[in-house]
Design an enzyme around this catalytic site. Structure first.
Site, short mmCIF file in Angstrom:
data_model
loop_
_atom_site.label_atom_id
_atom_site.label_comp_id
_atom_site.label_asym_id
_atom_site.label_seq_id
_atom_site.Cartn_x
_atom_site.Cartn_y
_atom_site.Cartn_z
N CYS A 1 0.83 -1.21 0.00
CA CYS A 1 0.00 0.00 0.00
C CYS A 1 0.87 1.27 0.00
O CYS A 1 1.49 1.57 -1.01
CB CYS A 1 -1.00 -0.04 1.15
N HIS B 1 -3.18 -4.87 1.64
CA HIS B 1 -2.55 -5.27 2.89
C HIS B 1 -2.81 -6.75 3.15
O HIS B 1 -3.92 -7.11 3.54
CB HIS B 1 -3.17 -4.50 4.07
N GLU C 1 -1.10 -8.20 5.47
CA GLU C 1 -0.70 -8.30 6.88
C GLU C 1 -1.84 -8.02 7.85
O GLU C 1 -1.78 -8.45 9.00
CB GLU C 1 0.49 -7.36 7.16
N1 GLN Z 1 -3.48 6.46 0.80
C1 GLN Z 1 -2.29 6.16 1.52
C2 GLN Z 1 -1.09 6.93 0.97
O1 GLN Z 1 -1.20 7.68 0.07
C3 GLN Z 1 -1.99 4.68 1.51
C4 GLN Z 1 -3.02 3.95 2.32
C5 GLN Z 1 -2.51 2.71 2.98
O2 GLN Z 1 -1.30 2.46 3.09
N2 GLN Z 1 -3.44 1.97 3.52
O3 GLN Z 1 -0.02 6.76 1.45
#
Ligand code: GLN
Length: 204
Positions: free
Chosen positions: A83, A178, A180
């Site tokens: 992410c 994710h 995790e």
């Molecule tokens: N939207 C977040 C970002 O720009 C990422 C979201 C996440 O890691 N769950 O970093």
């Protein structure tokens, strides 16, 4: 496994560090938390958690870690980003903030917050044949997507509509979601295999 256990670090400045540590623990690995250049020097591979990429960017620059992480990645250090971690690995960013920077390493364009406010988060199961024969549980939270792929990048996961949500280039693995947070271990297990192959090729 031959030789010493791989020394896995989790970048621990912001984000879901504990969930990554627990996922690695479930696979019999005790990672170390990386907050300093010194600590980075003591690991063979790095996990970059989900969280907020703008904050991870600011803190790693503030602590002088950012250029060192970029350098290690360029030298071949295996790295897994989930992410916000994927965002940090992208060579190109769409919808970043004005001064947002990334470590780079993955020759892709990543768009932040690509699912919009209506679809803030969702869970699904994905087919990831490179990673596992079984379906992989995937939790998307304000997730980015991989909008375009450059040379040398291999798709690891896509949604039913073809949107790319996981990719690998050499030792660099980035996924939009994710694993995790749901106790999914298959991607970390795959990553550990990449780390072991790297370490035996460099004959540590
Ligand atoms: N939207 C977040 C970002 O720009 C990422 C979201 C996440 O890691 N769950 O970093």
């Amino acid at each position: 496994m031959a030789g010493n256990s791989p020394r896995i670090g989790v970048l621990a400045l912001q984000g879901d560090v504990r969930e990554h540590v627990e996922t690695l623990n479930a696979l019999g690995v005790v990672p170390s938390e990386v907050r300093t250049i010194d600590q980075l020097g003591q690991v063979d591979a790095l996990v970059i958690p989900g969280g907020e990429s703008t904050v991870i960017d600011k803190l790693t620059r503030m602590f002088g870690l950012a250029p060192v992480i970029s350098e290690r990645i360029a030298e071949g250090m295996p790295v897994l980003g989930t992410c916000a971690g994927l965002i940090m690995l992208a060579n190109h960013l769409a919808d970043g903030t004005a001064d947002q920077q990334t470590f780079g390493g993955l020759n892709v364009t990543v768009r932040r917050n690509a699912f919009g406010a209506q679809v803030d988060s969702f869970e699904t199961e994905l087919s990831m044949p490179t990673v596992s024969q079984q379906l992989v549980a995937a939790t998307f939270i304000r997730a980015p997507v991989i909008e375009s792929l450059g040379e040398g990048v291999h798709v690891l996961a896509s949604l039913a509509d073809g949107t790319v949500v996981g990719a690998q280039q050499g030792n660099v693995i980035g996924i939009s979601f994710h694993p995790e947070v749901s106790g999914e271990t298959k991607i970390h297990e795959y990553f550990l295999g990449v780390v072991e192959a790297f370490l035996s090729s460099t004959q540590r």
